[in-house]
Write an enzyme that holds these catalytic residues in place. Structure first.
Site, mmCIF file in Angstrom:
data_model
loop_
_atom_site.group_PDB
_atom_site.id
_atom_site.type_symbol
_atom_site.label_atom_id
_atom_site.label_comp_id
_atom_site.label_asym_id
_atom_site.label_seq_id
_atom_site.Cartn_x
_atom_site.Cartn_y
_atom_site.Cartn_z
ATOM 1 N N LYS A 1 23.706 6.228 10.241
ATOM 2 C CA LYS A 1 22.628 5.988 10.613
ATOM 3 C C LYS A 1 21.880 6.192 11.576
ATOM 4 O O LYS A 1 21.427 6.312 12.380
ATOM 5 C CB LYS A 1 23.996 6.465 12.359
ATOM 6 C CG LYS A 1 25.492 6.715 12.122
ATOM 7 C CD LYS A 1 25.650 7.100 12.789
ATOM 8 C CE LYS A 1 27.072 7.959 12.940
ATOM 9 N NZ LYS A 1 27.800 8.715 13.801
ATOM 10 N N ASP B 1 34.673 14.374 14.064
ATOM 11 C CA ASP B 1 34.929 14.134 15.709
ATOM 12 C C ASP B 1 36.567 13.165 15.612
ATOM 13 O O ASP B 1 36.738 13.315 16.858
ATOM 14 C CB ASP B 1 33.770 12.531 15.784
ATOM 15 C CG ASP B 1 33.391 11.283 15.049
ATOM 16 O OD1 ASP B 1 34.424 11.447 14.200
ATOM 17 O OD2 ASP B 1 33.143 10.385 15.822
HETATM 18 MG MG MG Z 1 31.984 8.897 18.927
#
Ligand code: MG
Ligand code: ADP
Length: 496
Positions: free
Chosen positions: A199, A234
């Site tokens: 990212k 996450d």
């Molecule tokens: Mg997220």
């Protein structure tokens, strides 16, 4: 949905063509071109709809390929596209957790810090506070120490404001759940080696290191009395956060910029798991399903996008169903239509030629347009792509968006179904004989109603009305932050 030209439209094309041949009349020429193009864009649309169609047999085929990959990934590391990463989370929140816990979410351009005061079964969440800090761009390219010092100082700053209902017993160290959404090789609930930054991060000196050690050392340098008790993905955080409120949560799925899914697995169904068994007999497995690739209904536009991406050949499922890519696929189809059929007039609009200029929120907004002349579509195309369009071109654009969103939603639904079916195959009655909840989060799922509906439709079609009645697909907004804090509580060094 396809668009057919009315006889009147066809007539106007032919009569205007001859008019154009006779004398140049710019205004008429403009109209003529856009109607003739709209007609000839239809075959491209039809082919697109065919290439990315997801009728039940295709969904079943994809789902079965995913099940085979899941099993191969559970068999051995590196055994399949699906990594099936062990989370080391085998005690899920029960509601009895008590005390003050912190969470840190590092996953993109921001990091979020959160504190929660847990009051046990009756009081549950007594109080919660959070802050978001954006990461200075230069730190994404700096050294590991610089980045973790910045994060630790943000945390220290936040911890300093602790007060009111938040209360740390004397002499205790604060405990933190660390959500880290980059690929790590986890070695225990509170350690994990960074495989690589993604990212856009290119921080030197972290790859190959334990990110928990990096953060703990930085907190020490800041003289912050806090330690990491749980390192969580996450998706895993979302499952834990949702499970706190609802014992029936068994699966969690993120559909945001990227996508991933995790679920509660029986340890005896994980051949690659050696070493001490969990006391609960269950553990959360992080599928990393974005890397799945077998049997997907891909189009030439997907292949081109993949070939030009920074990670060709990787994350194909993610590139087909997640928010980062849906707008880009649509853009590529529109470029082809503009080139081959002059959908937007004489030239291919320059702005539209910029990769990723059309974003998923744009295609979502266009699909909400119910006005007669599709005025919202017109203004989005104008603003984003600098394009003037007539109403039949706009209708084509909506149909392109719909084809891509439909495929994405239905494939995500097929993946969810196959996880549930896999759990049921291994342990009959645990999933389908009762209410089972799938916790969903991520901006794509939250904001794109058509996508959500297509996903739900696929689940219902694949499972049939009886079984699907008991499967609850539920939005669990921002559950991962509190989930990480809860996992810090579950794994507290002070017990709970
Ligand atoms: Mg997220
Ligand atoms: P992340 O996945 O980066 O952690 P989010 O869960 O907030 O962040 O998801 C953001 C993504 O959700 C965006 O990249 C976009 O693709 C998608 N998204 C955001 N808003 C919308 C919207 N209105 N319609 C469709 N997709 C959206």
């Amino acid at each position: 949905m396809s668009v057919t030209a009315s006889p009147a439209a066809v007539r106007s094309i032919y009569s205007s063509r001859s008019a154009r041949d006779r004398a140049p009349r710019p205004r008429v020429v403009m109209t003529v071109r856009s109607s003739s193009t709209t007609l000839s864009a239809v075959p491209i649309l039809t082919k697109l709809q065919r290439d990315c169609a997801t009728p039940l047999p295709v969904l079943r085929h994809v789902a079965d390929a995913m099940a085979a990959d899941m099993r191969a990934g559970l068999e051995a590391d590196g055994g399949s596209d699906l990594k099936m990463i062990l989370s080391y989370v085998d005690a899920l929140p029960t509601g009895n957790e008590k005390g003050l816990f912190y969470a840190l979410d590092l996953g993109g351009t921001n990091f979020r810090v959160l504190r929660v005061q847990l009051g046990g079964k009756d009081e549950r969440v007594v109080a919660t506070e959070f802050e978001q800090v954006s990461i200075p761009h230069e730190l994404m390219f700096g050294t590991s120490e610089e980045l973790f010092d910045f994060i630790a100082s943000g945390l220290a700053n936040f911890a300093q404001k602790e007060g009111g209902k938040f209360n740390l017993p004397q002499g205790r160290t604060r405990e933190l759940g660390f959500t880290f959404s980059f690929p790590v090789k986890q070695t225990s609930i509170d350690s994990g080696i960074l495989i690589k930054w993604t990212k856009g991060f290119a921080v030197s000196g972290t790859a190959g290191k334990d990110v928990v050690v990096c953060l703990n050392e930085a907190m020490k340098r800041q003289e912050l009395n806090m330690r990491v008790s749980a390192l969580v993905n996450d998706t895993v955080g979302t499952l834990a956060g949702a499970r706190y409120w609802d014992d029936d949560v068994m699966v969690a799925v993120i559909l945001g910029t990227g996508t991933n899914a995790c679920y509660v697995e029986r340890v005896d169904a994980i051949p690659k798991l050696h070493g001490p068994n969990s006391t609960s007999g269950r553990t959360i497995v992080n599928t990393e399903w974005g890397a799945f690739s077998s049997g997907l209904p891909l189009t030439e536009f997907d292949r081109e996008m993949d070939a030009e991406s920074i990670n060709p050949g990787e994350q194909i499922f993610e590139k087909t169903i997640s928010g980062m890519y849906l707008g880009e696929i649509v853009r590529r189809v529109l470029i082809r239509m503009a080139e081959d059929t002059r959908l937007f007039g004489d030239s291919v609009p320059e702005k539209l030629q910029m990769p990723f200029s059309l974003r998923t929120p744009d295609i979502c907004a266009m699909q909400q347009d119910c006005s007669r002349d599709f005025e919202i579509v017109g203004s989005i195309l104008y603003n984003v792509a600098g394009v003037n369009s007539n109403s039949s071109a706009r209708k084509i654009v909506i149909d392109v968006c719909d084809a891509i969103a439909k495929r994405g939603g239905r494939l995500a639904g097929a993946g969810i179904v196959r996880i549930l079916q896999k759990m049921e195959e291994d342990s009959k009655g645990t999933v389908f004989g009762k209410r089972t909840v799938v916790a969903m989060d991520g901006g794509l799922y939250e904001h794109y109603p058509q996508y959500r509906r297509y996903l739900q439709d696929a689940v219902t079609e694949l499972l049939g009305p009886e079984i699907s009645k008991n499967i609850v697909i539920e939005h669990s907004k921002d559950g991962s932050g509190i989930g990480a804090a809860l996992l810090a509580a579950t794994n507290s060094m002070y017990g709970h």
